[in-house]
Write a protein that holds these residues in place. Structure first.
Motif, PDB file in Angstrom:
ATOM      1  N   GLY A  20       5.532   6.956   2.102  1.00 52.49           N
ATOM      2  CA  GLY A  20       4.833   6.544   0.952  1.00 52.49           C
ATOM      3  C   GLY A  20       4.665   8.170   0.587  1.00 52.49           C
ATOM      4  O   GLY A  20       4.574   8.686  -0.384  1.00 52.49           O
ATOM      5  N   VAL A  21       3.638   8.772   1.551  1.00 51.94           N
ATOM      6  CA  VAL A  21       3.216   9.641   0.834  1.00 51.94           C
ATOM      7  C   VAL A  21       4.613  10.896   0.370  1.00 51.94           C
ATOM      8  O   VAL A  21       4.310  11.745  -0.366  1.00 51.94           O
ATOM      9  CB  VAL A  21       1.970  10.334   1.412  1.00 51.94           C
ATOM     10  CG1 VAL A  21       1.648  11.994   0.411  1.00 51.94           C
ATOM     11  CG2 VAL A  21       0.817   9.934   1.007  1.00 51.94           C
ATOM     12  N   MET A  22       4.861  11.568   0.646  1.00 52.23           N
ATOM     13  CA  MET A  22       6.085  12.003   1.554  1.00 52.23           C
ATOM     14  C   MET A  22       7.307  11.794   0.392  1.00 52.23           C
ATOM     15  O   MET A  22       7.814  12.494   0.078  1.00 52.23           O
ATOM     16  CB  MET A  22       6.952  11.999   2.884  1.00 52.23           C
ATOM     17  CG  MET A  22       5.754  12.405   3.561  1.00 52.23           C
ATOM     18  SD  MET A  22       6.827  13.183   5.968  1.00 52.23           S
ATOM     19  CE  MET A  22       6.262  11.883   6.741  1.00 52.23           C
ATOM     20  N   ARG A  23       7.121   9.882   0.359  1.00 48.93           N
ATOM     21  CA  ARG A  23       8.420  10.270  -0.732  1.00 48.93           C
ATOM     22  C   ARG A  23       7.671  10.497  -1.981  1.00 48.93           C
ATOM     23  O   ARG A  23       8.869  11.193  -3.139  1.00 48.93           O
ATOM     24  CB  ARG A  23       9.288   8.813  -0.565  1.00 48.93           C
ATOM     25  CG  ARG A  23       9.387   8.150  -1.858  1.00 48.93           C
ATOM     26  CD  ARG A  23      10.113   6.679  -1.425  1.00 48.93           C
ATOM     27  NE  ARG A  23       8.681   5.585  -1.722  1.00 48.93           N
ATOM     28  CZ  ARG A  23       8.140   4.971  -0.821  1.00 48.93           C
ATOM     29  NH1 ARG A  23       9.017   4.239   0.206  1.00 48.93           N
ATOM     30  NH2 ARG A  23       6.832   4.076  -1.328  1.00 48.93           N
ATOM     31  N   ALA A  24       6.754  10.622  -2.546  1.00 50.04           N
ATOM     32  CA  ALA A  24       6.239  11.091  -3.940  1.00 50.04           C
ATOM     33  C   ALA A  24       6.960  12.752  -4.188  1.00 50.04           C
ATOM     34  O   ALA A  24       6.636  12.867  -5.157  1.00 50.04           O
ATOM     35  CB  ALA A  24       5.007  11.227  -3.912  1.00 50.04           C
ATOM     36  N   ASN A  25       6.949  13.677  -3.396  1.00 55.45           N
ATOM     37  CA  ASN A  25       7.427  14.390  -3.372  1.00 55.45           C
ATOM     38  C   ASN A  25       9.110  14.963  -2.961  1.00 55.45           C
ATOM     39  O   ASN A  25       9.268  16.168  -3.418  1.00 55.45           O
ATOM     40  CB  ASN A  25       6.571  15.764  -2.632  1.00 55.45           C
ATOM     41  CG  ASN A  25       6.589  16.876  -3.130  1.00 55.45           C
ATOM     42  OD1 ASN A  25       6.760  16.910  -4.988  1.00 55.45           O
ATOM     43  ND2 ASN A  25       7.212  18.231  -2.378  1.00 55.45           N
ATOM     44  N   GLY A  26       9.800  13.524  -3.044  1.00 53.02           N
ATOM     45  CA  GLY A  26      11.027  13.611  -3.049  1.00 53.02           C
ATOM     46  C   GLY A  26      12.169  13.536  -2.084  1.00 53.02           C
ATOM     47  O   GLY A  26      13.106  13.653  -1.306  1.00 53.02           O
ATOM     48  N   MET A  63       0.971  -1.581  -0.095  1.00 50.93           N
ATOM     49  CA  MET A  63      -0.085   0.238   0.383  1.00 50.93           C
ATOM     50  C   MET A  63       1.032   1.417  -0.089  1.00 50.93           C
ATOM     51  O   MET A  63       0.333   2.578  -0.167  1.00 50.93           O
ATOM     52  CB  MET A  63      -1.148   0.109   1.313  1.00 50.93           C
ATOM     53  CG  MET A  63      -2.225   1.203   1.488  1.00 50.93           C
ATOM     54  SD  MET A  63      -2.946   0.939   0.010  1.00 50.93           S
ATOM     55  CE  MET A  63      -3.783  -0.267  -0.115  1.00 50.93           C
ATOM     56  N   GLY A  64       1.957   0.971   0.361  1.00 50.01           N
ATOM     57  CA  GLY A  64       2.673   2.283   0.749  1.00 50.01           C
ATOM     58  C   GLY A  64       3.236   2.617  -0.721  1.00 50.01           C
ATOM     59  O   GLY A  64       3.504   3.946  -1.108  1.00 50.01           O
ATOM     60  N   ALA A  65       3.999   1.193  -1.396  1.00 51.00           N
ATOM     61  CA  ALA A  65       4.344   1.846  -2.453  1.00 51.00           C
ATOM     62  C   ALA A  65       3.227   2.199  -4.208  1.00 51.00           C
ATOM     63  O   ALA A  65       3.755   2.927  -5.086  1.00 51.00           O
ATOM     64  CB  ALA A  65       4.518   0.017  -3.606  1.00 51.00           C
ATOM     65  N   ALA A  66       1.880   1.785  -3.284  1.00 44.41           N
ATOM     66  CA  ALA A  66       0.909   1.844  -4.189  1.00 44.41           C
ATOM     67  C   ALA A  66       0.427   3.980  -3.923  1.00 44.41           C
ATOM     68  O   ALA A  66       0.572   4.696  -5.107  1.00 44.41           O
ATOM     69  CB  ALA A  66      -0.568   1.276  -3.961  1.00 44.41           C
ATOM     70  N   VAL A  67       0.142   4.062  -2.493  1.00 44.54           N
ATOM     71  CA  VAL A  67      -0.178   5.947  -2.434  1.00 44.54           C
ATOM     72  C   VAL A  67       1.476   6.260  -3.212  1.00 44.54           C
ATOM     73  O   VAL A  67       1.194   8.098  -3.439  1.00 44.54           O
ATOM     74  CB  VAL A  67       0.099   5.528  -1.255  1.00 44.54           C
ATOM     75  CG1 VAL A  67      -0.093   7.221  -0.195  1.00 44.54           C
ATOM     76  CG2 VAL A  67      -1.419   5.692  -0.360  1.00 44.54           C
ATOM     77  N   SER A  68       2.181   5.496  -2.699  1.00 44.83           N
ATOM     78  CA  SER A  68       3.642   6.573  -3.192  1.00 44.83           C
ATOM     79  C   SER A  68       3.538   6.915  -4.710  1.00 44.83           C
ATOM     80  O   SER A  68       3.535   7.899  -5.567  1.00 44.83           O
ATOM     81  CB  SER A  68       5.014   6.392  -2.827  1.00 44.83           C
ATOM     82  OG  SER A  68       6.256   6.742  -3.544  1.00 44.83           O
ATOM     83  N   ALA A  69       3.510   6.002  -5.735  1.00 45.85           N
ATOM     84  CA  ALA A  69       2.700   6.042  -7.255  1.00 45.85           C
ATOM     85  C   ALA A  69       1.534   6.916  -7.440  1.00 45.85           C
ATOM     86  O   ALA A  69       1.297   7.664  -8.445  1.00 45.85           O
ATOM     87  CB  ALA A  69       2.761   4.458  -8.606  1.00 45.85           C
TER      88      ALA A  69
END
Length: 483
Positions: A388-394, A302-308
């Motif tokens: 995951g969400v924070m990772r989506a913005n680097g 779910m972390g990977a899906a949320v990040s993408a």
């Protein structure tokens, strides 16, 4: 539009709840298949070749996990770059990010495979591999190193495809890899039919063959279906890693890979503490870990899906959807992990007996630690969603620091402080204490909101500049690249 291409899925439109769930489920299925494959292969090796061979594969797998941790970091960095590009409807930028990631991964994998094959004896000695398992472990590890470039490229390609919203294709070829591996393992170990009996090398060869065949199939399928990330003609130059892309891959990928290494290092330290309590507790802990591996999967998937999904929406400027993506991700994770914890606790005797047989004392010890540890994975999952969400913005350094602090300072500190007071229970309660501390810190960082202002810092590509200038004079605006 990029998302209208075959194989691409627009994660910036439509209902968030159903889109996120349908995107996450194939990733979760892939993770479960991969773990089941490892468990079944361990059964083949243990049953056919004995405890020495099983110990050999265990030692080799520690080294392999460290290699995959680094590639996982680069893969997640490329997923974010690709996701943001797809959100902007810039398929060329997505291909550039994918090409740089694949090209860099290939060079890295060849170097590591060569160095690993040569240095395998030294690596095994560094791990203090038992003498009776050393030769088997060396044979197994060297075969795996030979196949490493193909295996790591498969991982990178699958993560890239998830960045464009395609979770189905990675699942298909994970199934292909698992089926081939499961079939070839007993054939090559025992020498069934015309195949030679290769022993431990047969198990490694089966895994290597599965990875290579799966990669060939994945590449062929990508071009046959004209999936968004296929590279043709001049685009093949993207495989030469560009300096701007490499800055992002290294600055973001290394901290992401370090997160996996930090979790593994913490696990090794905890095993050392467990070993002090004797063989019975160690056996019980080993069985419990088998179950906890599956409890981590909903959080990771779910972390990977949320990040993408978040990366695509950030790229599209749809910040209005980010909070709801986070909320649905946490909700799904709590629901799935909670259901799995309930099932494991209700059927604990049957599940633990799979690993401990009829050892009543070991099952009782495992049940004792299950009650204290299992529910902490709910907090772990919430933390992974926020990361995951924070990772989506680097944003990758703060999550790494939180993990390092909670897994080493909080968890190990609680153990040392609590052991004189409550004995071995300090070990088991250190899990929920550290997990809930990590969740609290992640919530604080997420709520503070500074991560929303971060940028991936990829300079605008020269061709994009020309297109933007031309778009000012063309009524049709900027042209989308054709397939």
């Amino acid at each position: 539009m990029a998302a209208s291409r075959p194989g691409a899925k627009d994660l910036t439109q439509g209902p968030i709840a159903s889109t996120l769930l349908m995107f996450a489920v194939p990733t979760l299925a892939s993770n479960i298949l991969q773990s089941l494959n490892g468990s079944i292969n361990a059964i083949w090796v243990g049953r056919f070749l004995g405890a020495q061979a099983l110990a050999a594969t265990a030692n080799a797998n520690i080294i392999m996990f460290l290699m995959f941790s680094i590639v996982f970091g680069f893969g997640m960095a490329s997923t974010v770059l690709i996701g943001q590009a797809m959100g902007r409807r810039d398929i060329d930028a997505a291909r550039r990010a994918f090409g740089s990631a694949v090209g860099f991964c290939l060079v890295l994998a060849v170097i590591v495979a060569t160095a690993g094959w040569i240095g395998a004896p030294a690596l095994l000695r560094l791990l203090a591999t038992p003498a009776e398992a050393f030769d088997m472990a060396l044979t197994y590890l060297r075969v795996i190193f030979i196949a490493m470039p193909a295996t790591l490229l498969s991982v990178m390609m699958m993560m890239g495809l998830r960045g464009v919203g395609d979770a189905r294709t990675p699942l298909i070829f994970m199934i292909v890899s698992v089926v081939i591996d499961l079939v070839l393992n007993p054939v090559l170990i025992l020498g069934l039919g015309p195949a030679p009996a290769m022993g431990i090398a047969g198990s490694a060869t089966a895994t290597a063959a599965a990875g290579i065949i799966s990669l060939i199939g994945l590449v062929a399928y990508t071009y046959a279906k004209d999936l968004p990330l296929r590279l043709r003609g001049a685009e093949l130059n993207y495989l030469l890693p560009a300096a701007d892309q490499m800055r992002v891959l290294l600055s973001k990928g290394l901290p992401m890979g370090m997160q996996m290494i930090v979790m593994s290092a913490s696990g090794l330290v905890m095993i050392g503490f467990v070993n002090r309590e004797g063989l019975l507790v160690t056996a019980a802990y080993g069985a419990s870990q088998q179950l906890w591996t599956y409890l981590q999967m909903p959080a990771m998937a779910m972390g990977a899906a949320v990040s993408a999904m978040a990366a695509q929406n950030i790229g599209a400027g749809r910040w209005d959807r980010i909070s709801r993506i986070t909320a649905y991700g946490i909700g799904y994770q709590l629901l799935i992990t909670g259901a799995m914890v309930t099932v494991m606790l209700v059927f604990h005797e049957a599940l633990l007996a799979l690993f401990l047989g009829d050892n009543v004392s070991a099952i009782a010890a495992a049940w004792h630690m299950q009650l204290r540890v299992s529910w902490s994975f709910l907090a772990f999952g919430c933390t992974m969603i926020l990361f995951g969400v924070m990772r989506a913005n680097g944003v990758v350094v703060k999550p790494l620091l939180i993990l390092a602090f909670t897994l080493f300072v909080v968890r190990i500190g609680f153990y040392h402080v609590g052991f004189p007071l409550i004995g071995v229970d300090a070990l088991w309660f250190s899990y929920p204490v550290s997990s809930f501390t990590a969740m609290l810190l992640a919530v604080l960082v997420y709520a503070q909101g500074g991560w929303r202002k971060a940028k991936l810092l990829v300079p605008v590509h020269e061709e994009e500049c020309r297109e933007t200038v031309n778009s000012d004079a063309e009524p049709a605006g900027r042209l989308n690249p054709t397939g």
